[in-house]
Design a protein around this motif. Structure first.
Motif, PDB file in Angstrom:
ATOM      1  N   GLY A 187     -33.834  44.701  97.301  1.00  0.00           N
ATOM      2  CA  GLY A 187     -33.331  44.869  98.661  1.00  0.00           C
ATOM      3  C   GLY A 187     -31.837  44.669  98.769  1.00  0.00           C
ATOM      4  O   GLY A 187     -31.319  44.406  99.857  1.00  0.00           O
ATOM      5  N   LEU A 188     -31.109  44.825  97.647  1.00  0.00           N
ATOM      6  CA  LEU A 188     -29.670  44.578  97.639  1.00  0.00           C
ATOM      7  C   LEU A 188     -28.859  45.860  97.481  1.00  0.00           C
ATOM      8  O   LEU A 188     -27.699  45.826  97.077  1.00  0.00           O
ATOM      9  CB  LEU A 188     -29.325  43.617  96.483  1.00  0.00           C
ATOM     10  CG  LEU A 188     -30.043  42.259  96.526  1.00  0.00           C
ATOM     11  CD1 LEU A 188     -29.683  41.443  95.288  1.00  0.00           C
ATOM     12  CD2 LEU A 188     -29.673  41.503  97.792  1.00  0.00           C
ATOM     13  N   GLY A 189     -29.481  46.988  97.777  1.00  0.00           N
ATOM     14  CA  GLY A 189     -28.791  48.259  97.614  1.00  0.00           C
ATOM     15  C   GLY A 189     -27.939  48.629  98.802  1.00  0.00           C
ATOM     16  O   GLY A 189     -28.084  48.085  99.897  1.00  0.00           O
ATOM     17  N   GLY A 190     -27.029  49.568  98.561  1.00  0.00           N
ATOM     18  CA  GLY A 190     -26.171  50.058  99.623  1.00  0.00           C
ATOM     19  C   GLY A 190     -25.109  50.972  99.071  1.00  0.00           C
ATOM     20  O   GLY A 190     -24.943  51.093  97.855  1.00  0.00           O
ATOM     21  N   PRO A 191     -24.373  51.655  99.936  1.00  0.00           N
ATOM     22  CA  PRO A 191     -23.365  52.610  99.488  1.00  0.00           C
ATOM     23  C   PRO A 191     -22.175  51.937  98.822  1.00  0.00           C
ATOM     24  O   PRO A 191     -21.961  50.730  98.941  1.00  0.00           O
ATOM     25  CB  PRO A 191     -22.952  53.319 100.778  1.00  0.00           C
ATOM     26  CG  PRO A 191     -23.289  52.357 101.863  1.00  0.00           C
ATOM     27  CD  PRO A 191     -24.495  51.605 101.395  1.00  0.00           C
ATOM     28  N   ILE A 192     -21.400  52.754  98.125  1.00  0.00           N
ATOM     29  CA  ILE A 192     -20.206  52.304  97.412  1.00  0.00           C
ATOM     30  C   ILE A 192     -18.979  52.853  98.127  1.00  0.00           C
ATOM     31  O   ILE A 192     -18.904  54.053  98.432  1.00  0.00           O
ATOM     32  CB  ILE A 192     -20.232  52.789  95.956  1.00  0.00           C
ATOM     33  CG1 ILE A 192     -21.383  52.123  95.196  1.00  0.00           C
ATOM     34  CG2 ILE A 192     -18.910  52.526  95.260  1.00  0.00           C
ATOM     35  CD1 ILE A 192     -21.611  52.690  93.812  1.00  0.00           C
ATOM     36  N   GLY A 193     -18.024  51.984  98.391  1.00  0.00           N
ATOM     37  CA  GLY A 193     -16.814  52.414  99.076  1.00  0.00           C
ATOM     38  C   GLY A 193     -17.135  53.002 100.430  1.00  0.00           C
ATOM     39  O   GLY A 193     -17.936  52.452 101.197  1.00  0.00           O
ATOM     40  N   SER A 194     -16.551  54.162 100.727  1.00  0.00           N
ATOM     41  CA  SER A 194     -16.801  54.811 102.017  1.00  0.00           C
ATOM     42  C   SER A 194     -18.209  55.387 102.101  1.00  0.00           C
ATOM     43  O   SER A 194     -18.730  55.619 103.191  1.00  0.00           O
ATOM     44  CB  SER A 194     -15.788  55.941 102.236  1.00  0.00           C
ATOM     45  OG  SER A 194     -16.040  57.016 101.349  1.00  0.00           O
ATOM     46  N   GLY A 195     -18.810  55.654 100.945  1.00  0.00           N
ATOM     47  CA  GLY A 195     -20.122  56.291 100.920  1.00  0.00           C
ATOM     48  C   GLY A 195     -20.084  57.783 101.167  1.00  0.00           C
ATOM     49  O   GLY A 195     -21.112  58.460 101.106  1.00  0.00           O
ATOM     50  N   GLN A 196     -18.905  58.335 101.452  1.00  0.00           N
ATOM     51  CA  GLN A 196     -18.794  59.757 101.770  1.00  0.00           C
ATOM     52  C   GLN A 196     -18.561  60.627 100.537  1.00  0.00           C
ATOM     53  O   GLN A 196     -18.585  61.852 100.631  1.00  0.00           O
ATOM     54  CB  GLN A 196     -17.661  59.973 102.775  1.00  0.00           C
ATOM     55  CG  GLN A 196     -17.917  59.291 104.110  1.00  0.00           C
ATOM     56  CD  GLN A 196     -19.288  59.617 104.672  1.00  0.00           C
ATOM     57  OE1 GLN A 196     -19.593  60.791 104.916  1.00  0.00           O
ATOM     58  NE2 GLN A 196     -20.123  58.606 104.885  1.00  0.00           N
ATOM     59  N   GLN A 197     -18.326  60.009  99.384  1.00  0.00           N
ATOM     60  CA  GLN A 197     -18.151  60.782  98.158  1.00  0.00           C
ATOM     61  C   GLN A 197     -19.482  61.401  97.732  1.00  0.00           C
ATOM     62  O   GLN A 197     -20.528  60.789  97.859  1.00  0.00           O
ATOM     63  CB  GLN A 197     -17.593  59.899  97.029  1.00  0.00           C
ATOM     64  CG  GLN A 197     -18.515  58.807  96.515  1.00  0.00           C
ATOM     65  CD  GLN A 197     -18.444  57.519  97.316  1.00  0.00           C
ATOM     66  OE1 GLN A 197     -18.147  57.527  98.510  1.00  0.00           O
ATOM     67  NE2 GLN A 197     -18.704  56.385  96.660  1.00  0.00           N
ATOM     68  N   TYR A 198     -19.419  62.646  97.269  1.00  0.00           N
ATOM     69  CA  TYR A 198     -20.645  63.371  96.938  1.00  0.00           C
ATOM     70  C   TYR A 198     -21.130  63.037  95.532  1.00  0.00           C
ATOM     71  O   TYR A 198     -20.338  62.867  94.594  1.00  0.00           O
ATOM     72  CB  TYR A 198     -20.433  64.879  97.072  1.00  0.00           C
ATOM     73  CG  TYR A 198     -20.753  65.357  98.474  1.00  0.00           C
ATOM     74  CD1 TYR A 198     -22.035  65.779  98.802  1.00  0.00           C
ATOM     75  CD2 TYR A 198     -19.773  65.341  99.465  1.00  0.00           C
ATOM     76  CE1 TYR A 198     -22.341  66.186 100.096  1.00  0.00           C
ATOM     77  CE2 TYR A 198     -20.075  65.758 100.759  1.00  0.00           C
ATOM     78  CZ  TYR A 198     -21.359  66.180 101.060  1.00  0.00           C
ATOM     79  OH  TYR A 198     -21.667  66.576 102.344  1.00  0.00           O
ATOM     80  N   MET A 199     -22.444  62.961  95.407  1.00  0.00           N
ATOM     81  CA  MET A 199     -23.118  62.766  94.131  1.00  0.00           C
ATOM     82  C   MET A 199     -23.924  64.037  93.848  1.00  0.00           C
ATOM     83  O   MET A 199     -24.864  64.361  94.559  1.00  0.00           O
ATOM     84  CB  MET A 199     -24.036  61.543  94.184  1.00  0.00           C
ATOM     85  CG  MET A 199     -23.311  60.252  94.509  1.00  0.00           C
ATOM     86  SD  MET A 199     -24.444  58.844  94.752  1.00  0.00           S
ATOM     87  CE  MET A 199     -25.111  58.643  93.105  1.00  0.00           C
ATOM     88  N   SER A 200     -23.512  64.759  92.829  1.00  0.00           N
ATOM     89  CA  SER A 200     -24.225  65.974  92.433  1.00  0.00           C
ATOM     90  C   SER A 200     -25.147  65.597  91.284  1.00  0.00           C
ATOM     91  O   SER A 200     -24.702  65.221  90.212  1.00  0.00           O
ATOM     92  CB  SER A 200     -23.236  67.062  92.021  1.00  0.00           C
ATOM     93  OG  SER A 200     -22.474  67.472  93.142  1.00  0.00           O
ATOM     94  N   TRP A 201     -26.432  65.713  91.510  1.00  0.00           N
ATOM     95  CA  TRP A 201     -27.449  65.138  90.643  1.00  0.00           C
ATOM     96  C   TRP A 201     -28.402  66.225  90.151  1.00  0.00           C
ATOM     97  O   TRP A 201     -28.397  67.352  90.650  1.00  0.00           O
ATOM     98  CB  TRP A 201     -28.249  64.090  91.440  1.00  0.00           C
ATOM     99  CG  TRP A 201     -28.854  64.681  92.679  1.00  0.00           C
ATOM    100  CD1 TRP A 201     -28.266  64.799  93.906  1.00  0.00           C
ATOM    101  CD2 TRP A 201     -30.121  65.339  92.782  1.00  0.00           C
ATOM    102  NE1 TRP A 201     -29.097  65.471  94.775  1.00  0.00           N
ATOM    103  CE2 TRP A 201     -30.252  65.817  94.111  1.00  0.00           C
ATOM    104  CE3 TRP A 201     -31.175  65.555  91.882  1.00  0.00           C
ATOM    105  CZ2 TRP A 201     -31.370  66.502  94.546  1.00  0.00           C
ATOM    106  CZ3 TRP A 201     -32.294  66.246  92.320  1.00  0.00           C
ATOM    107  CH2 TRP A 201     -32.391  66.699  93.641  1.00  0.00           C
ATOM    108  N   ILE A 202     -29.250  65.856  89.176  1.00  0.00           N
ATOM    109  CA  ILE A 202     -30.288  66.760  88.709  1.00  0.00           C
ATOM    110  C   ILE A 202     -31.431  65.937  88.118  1.00  0.00           C
ATOM    111  O   ILE A 202     -31.207  64.925  87.445  1.00  0.00           O
ATOM    112  CB  ILE A 202     -29.740  67.766  87.670  1.00  0.00           C
ATOM    113  CG1 ILE A 202     -30.815  68.797  87.293  1.00  0.00           C
ATOM    114  CG2 ILE A 202     -29.203  67.054  86.423  1.00  0.00           C
ATOM    115  CD1 ILE A 202     -30.265  69.973  86.496  1.00  0.00           C
TER     116      ILE A 202
END
Length: 305
Positions: A187-202
């Motif tokens: 339960g310790l998760g959350g965004p990094i920095g602004s959170g607006q940076q995109y993560m392109s995943w697969i």
């Protein structure tokens, strides 16, 4: 089919080997530690510690060049940067040199990464997006990928060459997702920095299938983005991961803290690329997991009894 793989003991390499075995392929893996690789990969894989000669490569149908020092495992000291570069550049150059002397060179499918694009903010990028090399001269990830690709493309006039710019590969036993799961499960998760940076995943399954797709597609050549068609912001990714695990989502990691802890390597987390796999989609590749929700649920949901 006879296949040579560099980086075969890595996570993607092992999944690719499993898929190639199902096709009945004869697989050779290049490894510095043949004993450990043989134990890991099993008796069906031929493990060698030296690059085959040009005459030997004439008898190979395809080379998958996936080797490279992990880019996000250690702080980017000058010595670590050199390891990251040398592990990609030198081996790819050696492969290209050998392929140039082949009478019948195999198909060459070589790795790269979406770090090639540098920090693109919210702008969409694909394989056709013009890249300002001068702007990205100081971007280490771009430098790594640019030279890596150039070394492979040297032989594009001699054989079919595909460059695979890989995004964040999702699997609970590997990479970024493996590191994220323990705190998120607490339960310790959350965004990094602004959170607006995109993560392109697969999804790992789509990653393997697209490598096979490029192998099978006689017309495939050049650059391909190995990312799902629906990238997510870091905040969206964080929310979806927490929701999939049925955990709260309220903490965040300040960008300054990451810069202090990781130095230059923090750019991998606080910067991003919004990448579209245009050429794969145009070629007819179908993603089994095109959206983040389906990918995370498939990877993380507990099996039903």
């Amino acid at each position: 089919m006879r296949v040579l793989i560099t980086g075969g003991t890595g996570f993607i390499g092992r999944h690719l080997i499993r898929a190639l075995h199902q096709r009945g392929a004869e697989i050779t893996v290049l490894s510095r530690n043949t004993k450990a690789a043989s134990v890991l990969l099993g008796p069906k894989v031929n493990v060698i510690d030296h690059l085959p000669s040009a005459s030997e490569l004439n008898n190979i149908d395809a080379v998958f060049n996936l080797a490279g020092e992990p880019i996000a495992e250690k702080r980017w000291s000058q010595s670590q940067k050199r390891k990251i570069c040398d592990s990609r550049w030198q081996l790819t150059e050696q492969l290209a040199n050998t392929l140039e002397n082949c009478a019948n060179p195999p198909v060459f499918i070589s790795g790269s990464a979406i770090g090639f694009y540098g920090n693109q903010g919210n702008n969409w990028v694909d394989e056709h997006t013009p890249i300002d090399e001068k702007t990205l001269q100081q971007d280490f990830a771009h430098q790594v990928c640019f030279q890596w690709e150039q070394n492979a493309l040297r032989v594009a006039q001699l054989t079919r060459v595909c460059i695979v710019r890989t995004g964040l590969v999702l699997a609970p036993q590997f990479g970024a997702l493996k590191k994220m799961l323990p705190p998120y499960r607490l339960g310790l998760g959350g965004p990094i920095g602004s959170g607006q940076q995109y993560m392109s995943w697969i999804h790992i399954d789509d990653m393997v299938q697209l490598l096979l797709f490029l192998l099978d597609s006689a017309d495939a050549h050049g650059i391909y983005n190995a990312t799902a068609p629906q990238p997510a912001t870091n905040a969206e990714f964080s929310r979806q991961l927490a929701a999939t695990l049925n955990r709260p989502h309220f903490l965040f990691t300040p960008a300054l803290l990451l810069k202090l802890a990781l130095g230059e390597m923090a750019q991998l987390l606080i910067e991003g690329q919004r990448v579209k796999p245009t050429r794969l989609l145009d070629a007819g590749f179908n993603f089994q997991y095109p959206d983040l929700s389906s990918a995370l649920h498939q990877l993380l949901d507990e099996p039903k009894v």
